[in-house]
Scaffold this active site. Sequence first.
Site, PDB file in Angstrom:
ATOM      1  N   GLY A  67       0.054  59.656  19.868  1.00 16.56           N
ATOM      2  CA  GLY A  67      -1.373  59.657  20.163  1.00 16.56           C
ATOM      3  C   GLY A  67      -1.744  59.217  21.552  1.00 16.56           C
ATOM      4  O   GLY A  67      -2.842  58.694  21.766  1.00 16.56           O
ATOM      5  N   SER A 127      -1.785  60.450  25.758  1.00 18.49           N
ATOM      6  CA  SER A 127      -1.554  61.472  26.780  1.00 18.49           C
ATOM      7  C   SER A 127      -0.738  60.914  27.944  1.00 18.49           C
ATOM      8  O   SER A 127      -0.389  61.635  28.868  1.00 18.49           O
ATOM      9  CB  SER A 127      -2.895  62.006  27.302  1.00 18.49           C
ATOM     10  OG  SER A 127      -3.645  60.958  27.898  1.00 18.49           O
ATOM     11  N   HIS A 136      -3.292  46.283  25.990  1.00 17.77           N
ATOM     12  CA  HIS A 136      -4.595  46.171  26.661  1.00 17.77           C
ATOM     13  C   HIS A 136      -5.512  45.140  26.013  1.00 17.77           C
ATOM     14  O   HIS A 136      -6.717  45.140  26.262  1.00 17.77           O
ATOM     15  CB  HIS A 136      -5.275  47.541  26.696  1.00 17.77           C
ATOM     16  CG  HIS A 136      -4.519  48.543  27.513  1.00 17.77           C
ATOM     17  ND1 HIS A 136      -4.563  49.904  27.276  1.00 17.77           N
ATOM     18  CD2 HIS A 136      -3.679  48.381  28.559  1.00 17.77           C
ATOM     19  CE1 HIS A 136      -3.795  50.530  28.148  1.00 17.77           C
ATOM     20  NE2 HIS A 136      -3.243  49.629  28.928  1.00 17.77           N
ATOM     21  N   CYS A 177     -13.159  28.807  32.562  1.00 16.63           N
ATOM     22  CA  CYS A 177     -12.362  27.711  31.992  1.00 16.63           C
ATOM     23  C   CYS A 177     -11.297  28.185  30.999  1.00 16.63           C
ATOM     24  O   CYS A 177     -10.568  27.364  30.439  1.00 16.63           O
ATOM     25  CB  CYS A 177     -13.277  26.691  31.319  1.00 16.63           C
ATOM     26  SG  CYS A 177     -14.076  27.276  29.794  1.00 16.63           S
ATOM     27  N   GLY A 231      -1.940  68.271  22.132  1.00 19.99           N
ATOM     28  CA  GLY A 231      -2.050  68.696  23.513  1.00 19.99           C
ATOM     29  C   GLY A 231      -0.962  68.137  24.405  1.00 19.99           C
ATOM     30  O   GLY A 231      -0.072  67.397  23.981  1.00 19.99           O
TER      31      GLY A 231
END
Length: 288
Positions: free
Chosen positions: A223, A225, A125, A136, A251
């Site tokens: 780390g 989800s 990302h 430009c 989780g």
Amino acid sequence: MAAIVHETTHIEGLESLVQLVVGRRVAVLTGAGVSTDSGIPDYRGQGASKRTPMNISDFLNSELARKRYWAGAHVGWKSFSQAEPNQGHLAIAAMEQGGIIEGVISQNVDGLHRRAGNSHVVDLHGSLDRVICLECSQQFDRVSIEQQLSDENPWLEELSNIVLAPDGDVDVSNFNEVTIPACTVCGGILKPDVVFFGEFVPAKIFAAAQSLVKRADALIVAGSSLAVNSAVRLVDQARREKMPIAIINKGVTKGDRKAAVKLDGGTSPILTALAHELGSGYLYEDIE
């Protein structure tokens, strides 16, 4: 590189994780949960901010949206840029240096894997320390843009009690007063070199991530989800190629049913223990 501190505590599932990794070339896919121990919050974990990240359409079509973004990004930059690699980052770097890990595909934009010592990192990302002109394509170091923001908006330096977001942003109420920087080459719109919500990961970057997975024999997801489609596609690639997948996360994740091993817990202690068990102990200080 700083020494990694290893505490000799029992971690349920660690032995299965070690067995999955031993003798295999490993690719690692990391998410925001790897950086929480560095003081950078995640989007979906316990206590995560409920704010809405900047959408690319809003950024492109609204000067007010750009003011909102750059005001918050500037206020948050000092804390964000001062974050240090944590024990999880250092463990991943140690395993790369030990020949265990092929490389890292990171969904994070904090640059902490490279600062920890990893040499093969695909920033899926992008990275917040770079700024690009959308007209430009000129690139700028973030530090120079931050200096412009400070010079033109000295009142921003007085804000306190900030709540940092995973992308380094902060909510600023009176952002309509902000003077935002423009490209010094063509006067075009400046944007941090990261993928905003609503944008696609650049094809060359995603191809590099796919190539890293292709060269590996196993995939560790740490780390994350797996709520973002690009990450899910990489997990699906690993599954199609019949490589074992391990997931380390606090989780539930969207990839749990695809994993051969799932460890529910913090990434820092688990990755540290894994690196120790795999023989990267020369980088450790053991605490009994």
